[in-house]
Design an enzyme around this catalytic site. Structure first.
Site, PDB file in Angstrom:
ATOM      1  N   GLU A  54       1.121  -1.201   0.202  1.00  0.00           N
ATOM      2  CA  GLU A  54      -0.437  -0.511  -0.141  1.00  0.00           C
ATOM      3  C   GLU A  54       0.859   1.357   0.159  1.00  0.00           C
ATOM      4  O   GLU A  54       2.287   1.619   0.735  1.00  0.00           O
ATOM      5  CB  GLU A  54      -0.905   0.285   1.314  1.00  0.00           C
ATOM      6  CG  GLU A  54      -2.084  -0.623   1.020  1.00  0.00           C
ATOM      7  CD  GLU A  54      -2.077  -1.461   3.064  1.00  0.00           C
ATOM      8  OE1 GLU A  54      -2.233  -0.659   3.978  1.00  0.00           O
ATOM      9  OE2 GLU A  54      -2.766  -2.318   3.354  1.00  0.00           O
TER      10      GLU A  54
ATOM     11  N   LYS B  17       2.407   4.204   1.511  1.00  0.00           N
ATOM     12  CA  LYS B  17       2.595   5.431   2.890  1.00  0.00           C
ATOM     13  C   LYS B  17       2.112   7.014   2.556  1.00  0.00           C
ATOM     14  O   LYS B  17       2.726   7.391   2.310  1.00  0.00           O
ATOM     15  CB  LYS B  17       4.244   4.695   3.053  1.00  0.00           C
ATOM     16  CG  LYS B  17       4.239   5.629   4.793  1.00  0.00           C
ATOM     17  CD  LYS B  17       5.734   4.828   5.167  1.00  0.00           C
ATOM     18  CE  LYS B  17       5.598   5.451   6.849  1.00  0.00           C
ATOM     19  NZ  LYS B  17       5.055   6.620   7.373  1.00  0.00           N
TER      20      LYS B  17
ATOM     21  N   ASP C 100       1.353  10.277   3.731  1.00  0.00           N
ATOM     22  CA  ASP C 100       2.190  11.283   4.568  1.00  0.00           C
ATOM     23  C   ASP C 100       1.388  11.966   5.311  1.00  0.00           C
ATOM     24  O   ASP C 100       0.732  13.267   4.747  1.00  0.00           O
ATOM     25  CB  ASP C 100       2.761  11.852   3.564  1.00  0.00           C
ATOM     26  CG  ASP C 100       4.738  12.713   4.731  1.00  0.00           C
ATOM     27  OD1 ASP C 100       3.946  12.172   5.867  1.00  0.00           O
ATOM     28  OD2 ASP C 100       5.512  13.353   3.858  1.00  0.00           O
TER      29      ASP C 100
ATOM     30  N   TYR D 264      -8.421   8.033   4.346  1.00  0.00           N
ATOM     31  CA  TYR D 264      -8.105   6.866   3.296  1.00  0.00           C
ATOM     32  C   TYR D 264      -7.756   5.990   4.696  1.00  0.00           C
ATOM     33  O   TYR D 264      -6.789   5.840   5.634  1.00  0.00           O
ATOM     34  CB  TYR D 264      -6.951   7.104   2.159  1.00  0.00           C
ATOM     35  CG  TYR D 264      -6.943   7.691   1.540  1.00  0.00           C
ATOM     36  CD1 TYR D 264      -7.241   6.766   0.143  1.00  0.00           C
ATOM     37  CD2 TYR D 264      -6.277   8.885   1.744  1.00  0.00           C
ATOM     38  CE1 TYR D 264      -7.220   8.234  -0.707  1.00  0.00           C
ATOM     39  CE2 TYR D 264      -6.074   9.910   0.494  1.00  0.00           C
ATOM     40  CZ  TYR D 264      -6.658   9.198  -0.581  1.00  0.00           C
ATOM     41  OH  TYR D 264      -6.487  10.181  -1.643  1.00  0.00           O
TER      42      TYR D 264
ATOM     43  N   LYS E 117      11.001   3.340   2.889  1.00  0.00           N
ATOM     44  CA  LYS E 117      10.485   4.604   3.386  1.00  0.00           C
ATOM     45  C   LYS E 117      11.194   5.456   1.767  1.00  0.00           C
ATOM     46  O   LYS E 117      12.682   5.198   1.747  1.00  0.00           O
ATOM     47  CB  LYS E 117      11.709   5.752   4.074  1.00  0.00           C
ATOM     48  CG  LYS E 117      10.609   5.373   5.352  1.00  0.00           C
ATOM     49  CD  LYS E 117       9.506   6.246   5.733  1.00  0.00           C
ATOM     50  CE  LYS E 117      10.568   7.801   6.439  1.00  0.00           C
ATOM     51  NZ  LYS E 117      10.001   8.710   7.489  1.00  0.00           N
TER      52      LYS E 117
ATOM     53  N   CYS F 282      14.632  49.239  -0.657  1.00  0.00           N
ATOM     54  CA  CYS F 282      14.173  48.332  -1.731  1.00  0.00           C
ATOM     55  C   CYS F 282      15.240  47.686  -2.408  1.00  0.00           C
ATOM     56  O   CYS F 282      15.589  49.071  -3.106  1.00  0.00           O
ATOM     57  CB  CYS F 282      13.392  48.992  -1.800  1.00  0.00           C
ATOM     58  SG  CYS F 282      12.010  47.545  -2.969  1.00  0.00           S
TER      59      CYS F 282
ATOM     60  N   CYS G 133      13.726  49.250  -6.365  1.00  0.00           N
ATOM     61  CA  CYS G 133      13.198  51.050  -5.777  1.00  0.00           C
ATOM     62  C   CYS G 133      13.591  51.776  -5.551  1.00  0.00           C
ATOM     63  O   CYS G 133      13.885  53.047  -5.743  1.00  0.00           O
ATOM     64  CB  CYS G 133      11.494  51.057  -5.803  1.00  0.00           C
ATOM     65  SG  CYS G 133      11.257  51.100  -4.225  1.00  0.00           S
TER      66      CYS G 133
ATOM     67  N   CYS H 180       8.839  46.676   1.781  1.00  0.00           N
ATOM     68  CA  CYS H 180       8.971  48.440   0.653  1.00  0.00           C
ATOM     69  C   CYS H 180       7.557  49.252   0.817  1.00  0.00           C
ATOM     70  O   CYS H 180       6.476  48.653  -0.244  1.00  0.00           O
ATOM     71  CB  CYS H 180       9.149  48.308  -0.220  1.00  0.00           C
ATOM     72  SG  CYS H 180       8.867  49.379  -1.656  1.00  0.00           S
TER      73      CYS H 180
ATOM     74  N   CYS I 223       6.501  51.122  -6.470  1.00  0.00           N
ATOM     75  CA  CYS I 223       7.398  50.371  -6.473  1.00  0.00           C
ATOM     76  C   CYS I 223       7.342  49.422  -7.751  1.00  0.00           C
ATOM     77  O   CYS I 223       6.057  48.943  -7.496  1.00  0.00           O
ATOM     78  CB  CYS I 223       7.598  49.644  -4.906  1.00  0.00           C
ATOM     79  SG  CYS I 223       9.067  48.327  -5.002  1.00  0.00           S
TER      80      CYS I 223
HETATM   81  S1  IVH Z   1      -0.402   0.132   8.561  1.00  0.00           S
HETATM   82  C1  IVH Z   1       1.165  -0.927  13.255  1.00  0.00           C
HETATM   83  N1  IVH Z   1      -0.663   1.783   6.548  1.00  0.00           N
HETATM   84  O1  IVH Z   1       2.497   5.509   8.590  1.00  0.00           O
HETATM   85  C2  IVH Z   1       0.844  -0.356  11.565  1.00  0.00           C
HETATM   86  N2  IVH Z   1       0.298   3.158   8.368  1.00  0.00           N
HETATM   87  O2  IVH Z   1       5.467   4.440  10.075  1.00  0.00           O
HETATM   88  C3  IVH Z   1       1.295   1.096  11.539  1.00  0.00           C
HETATM   89  N3  IVH Z   1       0.628   5.249   7.344  1.00  0.00           N
HETATM   90  O3  IVH Z   1       1.367   5.604  11.811  1.00  0.00           O
HETATM   91  C4  IVH Z   1      -0.105   1.502  10.197  1.00  0.00           C
HETATM   92  N4  IVH Z   1      -0.155   4.793   5.258  1.00  0.00           N
HETATM   93  O4  IVH Z   1       0.340   7.092   9.661  1.00  0.00           O
HETATM   94  C5  IVH Z   1      -0.406   1.687   7.488  1.00  0.00           C
HETATM   95  N5  IVH Z   1      -1.040   2.377   3.692  1.00  0.00           N
HETATM   96  C6  IVH Z   1      -0.795   2.602   5.016  1.00  0.00           C
HETATM   97  C7  IVH Z   1      -0.005   3.583   5.998  1.00  0.00           C
HETATM   98  C8  IVH Z   1       0.670   3.870   6.900  1.00  0.00           C
HETATM   99  C9  IVH Z   1       0.605   5.916   6.016  1.00  0.00           C
HETATM  100  C10 IVH Z   1       1.154   6.157   8.339  1.00  0.00           C
HETATM  101  C11 IVH Z   1       0.433   5.895   9.710  1.00  0.00           C
HETATM  102  C12 IVH Z   1       1.874   4.602  10.755  1.00  0.00           C
HETATM  103  C13 IVH Z   1       3.014   6.185   9.904  1.00  0.00           C
HETATM  104  C14 IVH Z   1       3.543   4.524  10.404  1.00  0.00           C
END
Ligand code: IVH
Length: 698
Positions: free
Chosen positions: A113, A115, A117, A233, A324, A419, A422, A437, A442
């Site tokens: 999946e 990750k 942010d 999500y 990551k 400035c 000008c 300014c 300007c």
């Molecule tokens: S699983 C114990 N799935 O990443 C399971 N986390 O570094 C942890 N995150 O705290 C969560 N997308 O905020 C999971 N598809 C995803 C995610 C996800 C983002 C974030 C989440 C978690 C952090 C872990």
């Protein structure tokens, strides 16, 4: 010691006041940077004098601990984090360990999946009498064991279903009570819009979408949260003891989607680690085109049975790992620091960098925000710095790098006293971080003003891009926004640019000049300018570029005053009666209209035939027919202020409490009037309650 104590107390009081203005009233009076500066000073003093720390100090609510204001709720099962890997080798190590623990010969399949942010969130649903499941609670991760109840805010997120019907529950094979965990994110478009609005209101922009999402979710004002367009999500479905409801993670994701949750479409089950690596690589390629930020890929073992066998370390499951992406950062040299002048005259220092390739683009500039930021970084010209490109789009200098390969620079940056464009003197207003300014003529301000004026959301004059505006100014055809309305076809025909062509046979390059706008485009542009005269007054007000008057404030002003003339004649007090206009905004508006040059500009726009009137808002009179009694000292509003606001909203203020009183607004040291109210059973509100009524939140 005495003086340290009193300084600490003073800082706490000031910080609390500004927190209330920001979170409670949504009317901040200082920039985030100033606020942070005070907080830093307080933290430092408290670190030096730990005996002076009190549990109610503003420093004691930041960080992982739930903040006052949201009730704390224990999680059904801890919300853990994930182990990180950052390269192929580490991923293969994780895979080997997992296989070993799963037992020889066990079939292992993974779900990949994205990750996301953002900020993780637990949503609890409970069964109602109607057979459907209803959203009962939204809880932040907090410290992992205990989170904050932010239900009111979560309810404003459109991708969070408020209920799941009986039919959907059946289809998804979900029980009537369950918990969904997932990620709250702020899409990039919403993030950019929010920062645009913050800048228009004179506030410093949020650093990245994650911070913006987290900050928004912890705002004490659901109205604001609703405007920010967050997304949720889902990625886990649990029973009320926090155990997985499905035998496989992939099944859980499909069930959540079937139940009406938003589930990220980029998900895939696969059974070997090479395929996982290929998925990670594809994700990294797609990263920039998603419209939201991801910082890696989460790999989960699909089967719940195998998950149970692998279990948890203290902090993270062994059955999942986060791959990551390497931060989109690079190290490069600051060759110079130059100052840019914006539309409102604000001077922004910008680092000129030795170009460096970061995350798919070459970065040669990075914003330094303001003089305080340069100070905070301790940055010298010639320093090597770490530059990051997050979701923020504009690259940011994160820190100064110093080691053998990266010696320190040697030139201190001095903020210019004049400035750079000008030459006018620049001014720093007491209590503000930015230098500006103040010369309305300007040229730097003018080009920005023209571009702003013609923007789609403002007067919507298509065809007035950078190149055209620059030439109009260079040729002296336009000296103010009003001059646009006197442009002729002959003027536009003067604009030219240089074209370079290459002879296909000889490879020789030739340059010639060519009209910048062709005959048809000239007519179109003049048509666009003409049509813009019909734009409503609120857009024109926004287009004038008055400090702090963003899109929304302009709208409110137009509705309240109904005409340019009424607005120009309004006193600060009258201006402040408009919702969301505080003393600072009112002063900026007054200053703008008191300036002779601006009055001349307005007259020229009037002569051109622009729209100077608007439909006045029918008084909605939220407080029509209601009687209030004020007692005690309110924390922010003076008695006169409160009275004026109540009356402006159609209410009446009376001096004594009787059965006919609808509300008593009680502040500190409220006396006999409060007793009387309680005796008669009259409703009592504090200042925040009154503000809620005035803003229609109640
Ligand atoms: S699983 C114990 N799935 O990443 C399971 N986390 O570094 C942890 N995150 O705290 C969560 N997308 O905020 C999971 N598809 C995803 C995610 C996800 C983002 C974030 C989440 C978690 C952090 C872990």
């Amino acid at each position: 010691m005495g003086s340290v104590e009193s300084r600490i107390e003073k800082l706490r009081e000031t910080i609390r006041h500004h927190e209330y203005l920001y979170y409670g009233l949504d009317a901040p009076e200082i920039s985030d940077a100033e606020f942070d500066g005070m907080m830093r000073e307080l933290k430092k003093l408290e670190e030096e004098h730990p005996n002076l720390v009190t549990p109610d100090s503003p420093t004691q609510r930041v960080g992982g601990k739930p903040k006052e204001g949201f009730p704390k709720i224990a999680h059904s099962r801890p919300m853990l984090s994930l182990e990180n890997v950052t390269n192929e080798e580490e991923l293969r190590d994780w895979d080997r360990r997992a296989r070993l623990l799963a037992g020889n010969g066990a079939e292992i399949s993974y779900v990949c999946e994205y990750k996301l942010d953002g900020m993780s969130m637990a949503l609890r649903y409970g069964g109602g009498n109607d057979g459907a499941a209803h959203l009962v609670r939204g809880i932040t991760r907090g410290d992992g064991t205990t989170g904050e109840d932010v239900t009111g805010n979560v309810r404003t997120i459109r991708s969070v279903p408020l209920s799941v019907s009986h039919a959907k529950l059946a289809k998804a094979k979900l029980p009537a009570a369950f918990e969904v965990r997932g990620e709250v994110v702020m899409p990039l478009a919403a993030f950019l819009k929010m920062n645009e609005e913050r800048e228009a209101a004179g506030l410093s922009p949020a650093v990245n979408p994650r911070n913006a999402a987290a900050g928004t979710i912890r705002t004490l004002e659901p109205n604001i949260v609703a405007r920010r367009r967050l997304d949720f999500y889902a990625y886990f479905a649990l029973n009320d003891s926090g155990e997985s409801l499905f035998q496989e993670q992939s099944e859980a994701l499909e069930a959540l989607a079937a139940a009406g949750f938003r589930v990220n479409p980029h998900r895939e089950a696969m059974n070997d680690i090479d395929k996982v690596l290929a998925f990670v690589n594809r994700a990294e390629e797609k990263r920039s085109d998603l419209g939201y930020e991801i910082d890696g890929v989460v790999i989960k073992i699909d089967a719940a049975q195998v998950q149970r066998r692998l279990g948890y370390t203290g902090k993270a499951p062994r059955w999942a790992v986060a791959y990551k992406f390497t931060a989109r950062a690079g190290i490069t040299k600051v060759e110079d620091i130059r100052v840019q002048v914006g539309r409102t005259g604000k001077l922004t220092p910008v680092a000129w960098l030795t170009p460096v390739f970061i995350g798919g683009t070459t970065v040669s500039r990075a914003t330094l925000h303001n003089a305080d930021e340069i100070e905070r970084l301790g940055l010298l010209i010639g320093d090597y710095v770490k530059v990051e490109r997050g979701g923020d789009v504009i690259p940011k200098v994160v820190e100064v790098v110093e080691d053998k390969e990266h010696p320190r620079g040697d030139r201190k940056f001095e903020f210019p006293s004049h400035c750079p464009v000008c030459g006018s003197e620049i001014v720093k207003t007491e209590g503000e971080v930015d230098y500006r300014c103040v010369n309305a003529d300007c040229p730097a301000r003018l080009i920005e003003s023209l571009l702003h004026f013609s923007a789609r959301k403002v007067m919507n004059i298509e065809g007035l891009g950078d190149a055209v505006v620059q030439q109009l100014l260079d040729r002296g055809l336009v000296k103010s926004i009003a001059d646009l309305y006197w442009l002729t076809e002959a003027d536009l025909a003067q604009l030219q640019h240089v074209v370079t062509t290459r002879d296909k046979k000889t490879g020789e390059e030739k340059t010639r000049t060519q009209g910048l706008v062709g005959p048809k485009e000239r007519r179109d542009l003049l048509g666009e300018i003409e049509a813009s005269k019909k734009q409503p007054l609120n857009r024109l007000l926004y287009g004038l570029g008055v400090r702090f008057v963003g899109e929304r404030t302009a709208q409110l002003l137009a509705e309240e005053f109904g005409s340019m003339d009424a607005l120009m004649a309004a006193s600060s007090e009258e201006l402040e009666r408009v919702n969301e206009v505080g003393p600072r905004v009112a002063q900026a508006i007054r200053e703008f209209f008191d300036e002779e040059k601006n009055c001349a500009l307005i007259e020229k726009l009037r002569a051109a035939g622009l729209t100077f009137t608007a439909e006045k808002r029918r008084k909605t009179s939220q407080l029509e027919g209601l009687t209030f009694v004020l007692t005690g000292t309110l924390p922010n509003l003076t008695r006169e202020d409160a009275k004026a606001r109540i009356e402006a909203a159609g209410g009446r203020v009376s001096g004594s409490v009787s059965k006919k009183t609808d509300y008593v607004i009680a502040g500190e040291e409220a006396g006999s009037k409060l007793d009387k109210a309680q005796e008669l059973g009259v409703k009592v509100l504090d200042e925040a309650g009154l503000v809620d009524m005035l803003t229609g939140a109640l």
